[in-house]
Design a protein around this motif. Sequence first.
Motif, mmCIF file in Angstrom:
data_model
loop_
_atom_site.group_PDB
_atom_site.id
_atom_site.type_symbol
_atom_site.label_atom_id
_atom_site.label_comp_id
_atom_site.label_asym_id
_atom_site.label_seq_id
_atom_site.Cartn_x
_atom_site.Cartn_y
_atom_site.Cartn_z
ATOM 1 N N GLU A 11 -40.175 -30.175 15.386
ATOM 2 C CA GLU A 11 -39.443 -30.939 15.802
ATOM 3 C C GLU A 11 -39.807 -32.471 15.518
ATOM 4 O O GLU A 11 -40.645 -32.920 16.013
ATOM 5 N N VAL B 71 -31.164 -30.821 1.870
ATOM 6 C CA VAL B 71 -30.240 -30.434 3.354
ATOM 7 C C VAL B 71 -29.781 -29.157 3.388
ATOM 8 O O VAL B 71 -30.098 -28.383 4.204
ATOM 9 N N SER C 185 -31.237 -25.838 5.324
ATOM 10 C CA SER C 185 -30.158 -25.095 6.403
ATOM 11 C C SER C 185 -29.756 -23.648 6.069
ATOM 12 O O SER C 185 -29.404 -23.299 6.985
ATOM 13 N N TRP D 254 -34.409 -23.177 10.355
ATOM 14 C CA TRP D 254 -34.059 -24.583 10.108
ATOM 15 C C TRP D 254 -32.638 -25.017 10.956
ATOM 16 O O TRP D 254 -31.644 -24.824 10.404
ATOM 17 N N ARG E 283 -31.801 -27.892 12.488
ATOM 18 C CA ARG E 283 -31.240 -29.172 12.175
ATOM 19 C C ARG E 283 -32.138 -29.689 11.031
ATOM 20 O O ARG E 283 -33.326 -29.751 10.920
ATOM 21 N N VAL E 284 -31.317 -30.410 10.270
ATOM 22 C CA VAL E 284 -31.801 -30.877 8.971
ATOM 23 C C VAL E 284 -30.915 -32.242 8.696
ATOM 24 O O VAL E 284 -29.960 -32.176 8.409
ATOM 25 N N PHE F 297 -36.729 -36.749 6.650
ATOM 26 C CA PHE F 297 -35.634 -35.817 7.176
ATOM 27 C C PHE F 297 -36.091 -35.723 8.511
ATOM 28 O O PHE F 297 -37.104 -35.392 8.982
ATOM 29 N N VAL G 154 -35.855 -33.065 11.577
ATOM 30 C CA VAL G 154 -35.370 -31.556 11.437
ATOM 31 C C VAL G 154 -35.923 -31.111 12.823
ATOM 32 O O VAL G 154 -36.825 -31.656 13.828
ATOM 33 N N TYR H 255 -37.180 -27.017 13.573
ATOM 34 C CA TYR H 255 -37.362 -25.655 13.059
ATOM 35 C C TYR H 255 -38.011 -24.838 14.238
ATOM 36 O O TYR H 255 -38.982 -25.301 14.903
#
Length: 293
Positions: A49, A136, A140, A145, A147-148, A156, A158, A160
Amino acid sequence: MSVQTSTRGFAIALIAALSLLLTGCFITPGKFTSELVLLEDDRFTFTYEGEIFFLGLSSFAQMGAASEEFEPDECYDEDSFETRECTVAELAEQREVWEMNAPVRAAKAQEEQAQQMGAMMGGIDPSDPEASAKLVALLSRQKGWERVEDKGDGVFDVRYAVSGELGHDFMFPVIEGFPTTNPFVQIILREANLVRVNAPGFAAQNESNPISAMMGGLAGLSGMAAMADQRPNGGEMPDFPALEGTFTIITNGHVRAKNTDDGSASTERGEELVWEISPRTASAPTALIDLAR
C-alpha cells in the motif's frame, strides 16, 4: 560546483535514466507499507500500500527525450584539409543552426522514445495524454489491485493485496505487457519447504535496483540545475518520490536466516521481521524461512 558542471551532470543523469527506461528498469516504490505473511500450511498473504513511480510517465522522461548538448563539428584548413580549431564566428554559426533545428530533433526523439516505451508498457504510449488513465485501467482489471489512483507525474497511489497457496514462485509487481525486470518483492520456493524472500526493490543502493540509486542522485542534480536555472527546455523539475517505507514478514515457520537490523520478535501472529526502508538502505531485505510441517 559550476553551472557548466551541474548542467553536464544533469545531462549525464538524463542519459542514465533513459538507459534504464529502455532496459525495463523504470518502476520504483515511493512511500509505502508492505507485509508478507507466510504460514506452515503453505498459505501466504502479500500486501503493498502506497506509491509506485513509473519513470516513463513522468515529465522527467519527456525532458530526457529532448535533452542534448551542443557539440560543434570539426573545422578544417582549406589548403591542407587538416582539422583545426574553430573560430568564434564559426562556432556561433554552428550553434545558431543547431538551435534552429532543435524542435525537429526533439520531436523525432520523443516519437522514437514513445515507440520504444510503448512496446514495454503494454502498448501504452507515454506521450498520450490518456496514458496514465490507461495504466490505471490496465492495473485495475488485474487481480489484487484494489486501488489505483493517479497522483500525477508518473506517481500512483495503490493498494495491492493477494492471498493464496504457495504452489509456485511469486513476484510483485507483475503487470500485463510489462517486462518483469524490476521486482519489488520475490518469493522463491526451494526443496524441503524452504522459502527464500528477496526484496530488491526495497533497497536504494544496490546493483539489483539501479533505478532507486539513480533517483537519489537525480534529486541532488535536479536541485543544482534548478538553482543554476539550467533545467532542460526551461521546464520545471519534477518532484521525485522518496523511497520510504516498511517491509514486514510474519511467519509461524522457522526463520533460518535474515538480514534485519534488530533481529526478529515473537508476536501473536508469529515471528515478525521488520525492515525500515529509506534512501540510505544499502542491502535489500532477504530471509530464508523453513515452512516444513
